[in-house]
Design an enzyme around this catalytic site. Structure first.
Site, PDB file in Angstrom:
ATOM      1  N   SER A 179      63.125   9.445  72.554  1.00 59.65           N
ATOM      2  CA  SER A 179      62.045   8.916  73.383  1.00 59.65           C
ATOM      3  C   SER A 179      62.445   7.721  74.238  1.00 59.65           C
ATOM      4  CB  SER A 179      60.843   8.567  72.517  1.00 59.65           C
ATOM      5  OG  SER A 179      61.226   7.700  71.479  1.00 59.65           O
ATOM      6  N   HIS A 207      58.874  15.340  73.066  1.00 66.26           N
ATOM      7  CA  HIS A 207      59.224  15.296  74.494  1.00 66.26           C
ATOM      8  C   HIS A 207      59.843  16.601  74.994  1.00 66.26           C
ATOM      9  CE1 HIS A 207      58.288  11.049  74.917  1.00 66.26           C
ATOM     10  NE2 HIS A 207      58.838  10.881  73.729  1.00 66.26           N
ATOM     11  N   LYS A 239      51.997  14.417  75.305  1.00 63.31           N
ATOM     12  CA  LYS A 239      52.993  14.382  76.365  1.00 63.31           C
ATOM     13  C   LYS A 239      52.710  15.530  77.352  1.00 63.31           C
ATOM     14  CE  LYS A 239      54.922  11.108  73.781  1.00 63.31           C
ATOM     15  NZ  LYS A 239      54.986  10.761  72.364  1.00 63.31           N
TER      16      LYS A 239
HETATM   17  C1  LIG Z   1      54.810  10.006  71.182  1.00 64.29           C
HETATM   18  C2  LIG Z   1      55.704  10.355  70.051  1.00 64.29           C
HETATM   19  C3  LIG Z   1      55.207  10.505  68.754  1.00 64.29           C
HETATM   20  C4  LIG Z   1      53.805  10.140  68.391  1.00 64.29           C
HETATM   21  O1  LIG Z   1      52.910  11.056  68.853  1.00 64.29           O
HETATM   22  P1  LIG Z   1      51.393  10.591  69.067  1.00 64.29           P
HETATM   23  O2  LIG Z   1      50.632  11.834  69.130  1.00 64.29           O
HETATM   24  O3  LIG Z   1      51.383   9.809  70.328  1.00 64.29           O
HETATM   25  O4  LIG Z   1      51.041   9.736  67.870  1.00 64.29           O
HETATM   26  C5  LIG Z   1      56.057  10.961  67.779  1.00 64.29           C
HETATM   27  N1  LIG Z   1      57.345  11.211  68.034  1.00 64.29           N
HETATM   28  C6  LIG Z   1      57.869  11.045  69.261  1.00 64.29           C
HETATM   29  C7  LIG Z   1      59.316  11.336  69.495  1.00 64.29           C
HETATM   30  C8  LIG Z   1      57.065  10.599  70.307  1.00 64.29           C
HETATM   31  O5  LIG Z   1      57.578  10.394  71.511  1.00 64.29           O
END
Ligand SMILES: *Cc1c(COP(=O)(O)O)cnc(C)c1O
Length: 392
Positions: A179, A207, A239
């Protein structure tokens, strides 16, 4: 000695300010899209994770508005009366799409990552995690009570050594697209190593879903790998899907075990049924979105090509996450502030999210950006780079 909240935190708050590490919450006054009202000003947004531009897709909104059967609130947990037909159908549709036995919805990716590790792993087990895994994966590992060891980022030789040495039940955990760096784990190697050492493999595809693979099916599809019986996949909707929430994908036994034993599943209200409906609609678009994925990757190639010509330090990322490495937190803040004044929103990422002296601007690209918007961002970056060189 007992202390007040202020006496515990005031000095820490002051210290963060002094170190340029204090965080603010920008206030959005419009829908999530490339041109947004943030803190009262129109800005071009280069830090959203809305990679396909679905967050403000009118047809998703229309589908939600047209539903007359579901209320906004779920009213209860899934095991009580909160499990609505839209949740149930979304789980089936996701499982079909990914080619797994079952999927299980969670309110957030953070909770899904807690639940998987807390439920599957116990004292005496071992979790082997990539050093740069998302914070929610780290918290999940710590909450599990298992031994927790981190291998150097993408270093599968080091991982193999640790797997070789382990006689415990072992879970290998990795982001697919990382991320903060945007680079990609090698699912072939991870899967091969896990199988070879009878370890379980847990991949966070936050992602990758919607972005990589056939029909946007994510990292396993991108590597032509099957999601096998001791594999666990977490996907999020915040995302590329443009909605919110998350799911776990895997075997029937995995999903039944989470339903029976996962505290972050059981002791929380189900997410909104209308969010599940919006996500079902988003899934339809994600499957058909090859044209958006092509546009996204064209934007990524264009940005990387032009940024490299400017001499900006990019990371080894082919994903929509394109960090510009600046090093110093003060410099990252300065660049971000200048960009803001010129009408561009680009998040500075600092310690403790990334290691000290690896502060960066995290540019994220979307299929919804047009080339003019990316060109105008690059022109401000060129000015900043020039001023920086002149000031030595
Ligand atoms: C955004 C993200 C999360 C968390 O997801 P949410 O639904 O926003 O809580 C978990 N792992 C990764 C790699 C992320 O980028």
């Amino acid at each position: 000695m007992k202390s007040s909240i202020a006496s515990r935190f005031q000095a820490r708050l002051d210290e963060r300010r002094a170190q340029s590490l204090y965080r603010q919450r920008p206030l959005a006054l419009s829908a999530q899209q490339p041109i947004m009202q943030i803190n009262g000003f129109p800005t071009i947004n280069f830090c959203s994770n809305d990679y396909l531009g679905l967050a403000s897709e009118p047809r998703i909104k229309a589908a939600v508005c047209a539903d007359v059967t579901a209320g906004w609130g779920a009213g209860a947990a899934h095991l009580v009366t909160g499990h609505h037909l839209h949740h149930h159908l979304l789980e089936d549709e996701l499982a079909d799409w990914l080619g797994v036995e079952r999927c299980l919805l969670f309110s957030t990716g953070y909770m899904a990552n807690l639940a998987v590790q807390q439920t599957l792993m116990q004292k005496g087990d071992l979790i082997l995690a990539d050093k740069l895994n998302h914070a929610s994966l780290i918290d999940g590992a710590l909450a599990s009570g298992a031994d927790f060891k981190r291998y150097p980022h993408l270093d599968y030789t080091a991982l193999a050594r640790r797997l070789q040495a382990s006689e415990q039940t072992t879970l290998v955990v990795s982001d697919s697209v990382f991320s903060m760096d945007g680079d990609l784990a090698d699912i072939n190697q991870l899967s091969g190593l896990a199988n070879q050492h009878q370890a379980w493999l847990f991949i966070d595809d936050a992602h990758s879903l919607g972005v990589l693979g056939e029909q946007g099916r994510g990292s396993f599809s991108h590597f032509n790998q099957k999601i096998e019986v001791d594999h666990i996949l977490v996907g999020t909707f915040g995302k590329a899907f443009g909605t919110s929430g998350a799911f776990v994908a895997g075997s029937n036994v995995l999903i039944e075990s989470l339903i029976q034993f996962a505290r972050p599943y059981i002791y929380t209200t189900a997410s909104s049924p209308l969010n599940a409906l919006a996500t079902r609609e988003a899934l339809k678009w994600v499957k058909q979105a090859d044209h958006l994925r092509q546009q996204l990757f064209a934007n990524i190639r264009f940005f990387r090509h032009e940024a490299a010509l400017l001499g900006l330090e990019l990371l080894n990322s082919a994903s929509p996450i394109q960090p510009i490495l600046l090093g110093d937190a003060v410099k990252a803040i300065h660049w971000s502030e200048v960009l803001k004044q010129k009408g561009f929103w680009v998040a500075p990422i600092r310690y403790p999210t990334v290691p000290k002296q690896q502060a960066r601007l995290r540019v994220t690209l979307s299929a919804a950006h047009n080339q003019t918007q990316i060109e105008s961002l690059l022109s401000v970056l060129a000015d900043l780079q020039k001023a920086d060189r002149e000031n030595g």
